[in-house]
Design an enzyme around this catalytic site. Structure first.
Site, mmCIF file in Angstrom:
data_model
loop_
_atom_site.group_PDB
_atom_site.id
_atom_site.type_symbol
_atom_site.label_atom_id
_atom_site.label_comp_id
_atom_site.label_asym_id
_atom_site.label_seq_id
_atom_site.Cartn_x
_atom_site.Cartn_y
_atom_site.Cartn_z
ATOM 1 N N HIS A 121 40.148 31.984 53.913
ATOM 2 C CA HIS A 121 40.859 31.065 53.311
ATOM 3 C C HIS A 121 38.921 30.342 53.060
ATOM 4 O O HIS A 121 38.300 29.906 53.798
ATOM 5 C CB HIS A 121 41.523 30.172 54.363
ATOM 6 N N HIS B 138 41.094 25.961 63.585
ATOM 7 C CA HIS B 138 40.907 24.533 63.690
ATOM 8 C C HIS B 138 41.794 24.143 65.701
ATOM 9 O O HIS B 138 42.689 24.791 65.277
ATOM 10 C CB HIS B 138 41.596 23.542 62.914
ATOM 11 N N TYR C 48 48.892 17.881 62.237
ATOM 12 C CA TYR C 48 48.341 18.272 61.113
ATOM 13 C C TYR C 48 49.607 19.438 60.208
ATOM 14 O O TYR C 48 49.325 19.816 59.012
ATOM 15 C CB TYR C 48 47.391 19.782 62.389
ATOM 16 N N GLU D 117 39.089 27.158 51.514
ATOM 17 C CA GLU D 117 38.272 26.035 51.609
ATOM 18 C C GLU D 117 37.189 25.936 52.495
ATOM 19 O O GLU D 117 36.598 26.639 53.177
ATOM 20 C CB GLU D 117 39.373 25.406 52.522
ATOM 21 N N HIS E 5 47.943 27.575 53.576
ATOM 22 C CA HIS E 5 48.726 26.287 51.975
ATOM 23 C C HIS E 5 47.823 26.737 51.166
ATOM 24 O O HIS E 5 48.042 25.717 50.439
ATOM 25 C CB HIS E 5 48.112 25.042 53.698
ATOM 26 N N ASP F 43 35.752 23.707 54.363
ATOM 27 C CA ASP F 43 35.643 23.887 55.529
ATOM 28 C C ASP F 43 35.430 25.352 55.911
ATOM 29 O O ASP F 43 34.449 25.439 57.605
ATOM 30 C CB ASP F 43 36.651 22.993 56.772
ATOM 31 N N HIS G 81 39.329 14.698 54.203
ATOM 32 C CA HIS G 81 39.926 14.947 53.238
ATOM 33 C C HIS G 81 40.734 13.827 53.323
ATOM 34 O O HIS G 81 42.441 13.491 52.350
ATOM 35 C CB HIS G 81 40.106 15.298 51.807
ATOM 36 N N ASP H 186 44.242 28.784 59.437
ATOM 37 C CA ASP H 186 44.225 26.891 58.787
ATOM 38 C C ASP H 186 45.755 26.957 59.805
ATOM 39 O O ASP H 186 45.662 26.190 60.980
ATOM 40 C CB ASP H 186 44.725 26.119 58.238
HETATM 41 FE FE1 FEO Z 1 42.399 25.040 54.085
HETATM 42 FE FE2 FEO Z 1 40.346 24.353 57.483
HETATM 43 O O1 FEO Z 1 41.040 23.858 56.062
#
Ligand code: FEO
Length: 404
Positions: free
Chosen positions: A81, A228, A195, A83, A148, A85, A27, A167
Site C-alpha cells: 500500500h 496498524h 477504523y 500511503e 482503501h 504511513d 490526517h 490497512d
Molecule cells: Fe492507508 Fe495505513 O494507510
C-alpha cells in the site's frame, strides 16, 4: 545500544514496525490511543520485508530489523500500500538495503512513482494471482483496489499461512502487546470499529466482495497481519465477521443526534429529540459538535439507523461545524439511514432546508420536513421536538422489525 527489537511472530516471521505513542491526529482522524506502523520481516532464503513505516520511524524499523538480521541482506521488499504511513521510509530503506527487487501492484507502481518521482523506478509490478519465489517459500498477491486506495493489495505467505493485509483489519492502537489475544476484546472492537467507519465505510460493497472472495479461495489463515494495530492470531474469524457485519450494515434500532448551537436553543431542541427517541425505546446518542470529534461521530453512525442533525441559522447558512461534519459524513457514504433536521433561527431560518438537502444528498430518508424554532424554543416547540424524536424512533422500529 539498539533499543528496539524485532518481535517474533512465527519461526521465520518477525514484526519490525514502529509504535507511534504520541500521534493524536491522523490526517484528521482522532487517534486517541496512538497507532503502530507495522512492517514484517520474512527470514526466508530470500529475505523479504513487507511494507515499511512512516518516514520519521525509519530508524526504529531498522533497529528492529538489525536485531535479527543484517538489513543489507534483505533481498525483496513488498509494498502492499503506497500511503505514506507505510512508504514514507521506502526510499531510505531501498537506499540502505539495496534489495534485488521491490514489488507493488500496478496501481501501486504508479502511485509510488507519483509520490517519489524516481529517477530510476525500482518497482516491479505484481498482479492478482502472481506469486514470487522466496527460495524455500512462496508469497502470492491479491489486488484489493479501493480498499482503501487504488494501489492496495494483500500478500499471502503460503508456507506460514500468513495474510499480510495492509490497512485491512487494522486499527489505530499503540500498545506494547503485539497480538490480539493480549488485549481486551472490547478495546479491539472499539478501535477496529472506528477504523472501519472512518477508513472503509465508503467502500463497504468492495469489502463484502473481498470477504466473499477470500471465503471462496478457502485461504487458511493462521496469522492475519495488518499494517496498524495488533496481529490477529486468536480472533481471526471474529474480526472477519465484524468487517462483514459493518459492511452489510444491517439496520439496528439506534439513532445518532448531532448538533451545534449558538445560544443553547438548538441544544434544547436536540435534547428533546433525544427524549422522544428514548420514549420509543430506541438506543440513541446525542453528540454536541463542540464536544465530539467527527471521527467519533462517524463511528457511531456506522451501525445506526438514523441521523438527526440540528443547526442554528447563521448568515443564511448552517453553522460551520455542522457543515464540516456533514461534509465528512457525506464522503463516508453511510447506508440505510432515516433522519430529520431541526434548528433555531432569528429571522431567515435557512438551516433546516439546507440540512434536508444535505441529508437527501446522502440518500437519508427524511421522516419529517424538519423543525424550526424562532430564537428560543417554547413549550410547544419542545413538545414538537420530542414528537420528532418519537416519529424517527417509530420509523426505525418499523425498519428494524422492533427492538433488539
Ligand atoms: Fe492507508 Fe495505513 O494507510
Amino acid at each position: 545500544m539498539d533499543v528496539f527489537k524485532a518481535v517474533r511472530l512465527t519461526e521465520n516471521v518477525y514484526w519490525v514496525g514502529a509504535i507511534d505513542w504520541a500521534v493524536r491526529d491522523f490526517h484528521g482522524y482522532s487517534t486517541r490511543r496512538g497507532t503502530t506502523y507495522n512492517a514484517y520481516l520474512i527470514l526466508s532464503e530470500k529475505i523479504t520485508l513487507i511494507d515499511t513505516v512512516k518516514e520519521s520511524f525509519f530508524e526504529e524499523m531498522m533497529m528492529r530489523i538489525s536485531s535479527v538480521t543484517d538489513p543489507s541482506g534483505i533481498d525483496i521488499i513488498v509494498s502492499n500500500h503506497s500511503e505514506l504511513d507505510h512508504t514514507g521510509s521506502l526510499r531510505q530503506t531501498i537506499a540502505a538495503v539495496k534489495p534485488e527487487k521491490v514489488y507493488a501492484s500496478p496501481m501501486g507502481s504508479r502511485a509510488l512513482a507519483a509520490h517519489f518521482h524516481w529517477e530510476d523506478d525500482p518497482i516491479e509490478v505484481v498482479k492478482t494471482g502472481d506469486s514470487i519465489d522466496l527460495g524455500n517459500m512462496r508469497i502470492s498477491f491479491i489486488e484489493t483496489r479501493m480498499l482503501h486506495w487504488p494501489d492496495s493489495m494483500v500478500s499471502y505467505l503460503q508456507e506460514e499461512k500468513i495474510l499480510f493485509s495492509q490497512d485491512g483489519f487494522g486499527m489505530h492502537l499503540a500498545s506494547a502487546e503485539r497480538f490480539d489475544d493480549e488485549l481486551e476484546l472490547t478495546l479491539l472492537e472499539a478501535e477496529a470499529r472506528k477504523y472501519y467507519a472512518n477508513i472503509l465505510m465508503p467502500f463497504s460493497p468492495l469489502v463484502t466482495a473481498l470477504l466473499g472472495n477470500l471465503g471462496k479461495m478457502e485461504l487458511e489463515i493462521d496469522l492475519l497481519c495488518p499494517d496498524h494495530g495488533p496481529v490477529w492470531r486468536s480472533n481471526i474469524d471474529w474480526i472477519l465477521e465484524k468487517w462483514g457485519s459493518w459492511a452489510e450494515k444491517k439496520p439496528r434500532p439506534k439513532a445518532v443526534v448531532i448538533y451545534d448551537t449558538m445560544w443553547n436553543s438548538t441544544r434544547k431542541m436536540g435534547e428533546a429529540v433525544l427524549e422522544g427517541l428514548s420514549l420509543e425505546g430506541v438506543s440513541s446518542i446525542l453528540m454536541p459538535l463542540r464536544a465530539s470529534h467527527i471521527s467519533d461521530i462517524a463511528t457511531e453512525v456506522l451501525d445506526a439507523s438514523a441521523l438527526i442533525v440540528g443547526s442554528p441559522t447563521i448568515n443564511g447558512r448552517i453553522f460551520p461545524s455542522v457543515a464540516e461534519c456533514m461534509n465528512y459524513l457525506g464522503g463516508l457514504k453511510p447506508k440505510n439511514l432515516v433522519g430529520a433536521a431541526f434548528g433555531s433561527y432569528g429571522w431567515s431560518g435557512e438551516a433546516v432546508k439546507e440540512l434536508n438537502d444535505l441529508l437527501e444528498g446522502m440518500k437519508v430518508e427524511l421522516v419529517s420536513e424538519g423543525l424550526r424554532a424562532v430564537y428560543v424554543p417554547d413549550e410547544q416547540v419542545l413538545e414538537e421536538s420530542v414528537n420528532l424524536g418519537r416519529s424517527v424512533g417509530r420509523r426505525i422500529l418499523e425498519i428494524c422489525g422492533g427492538l433488539e
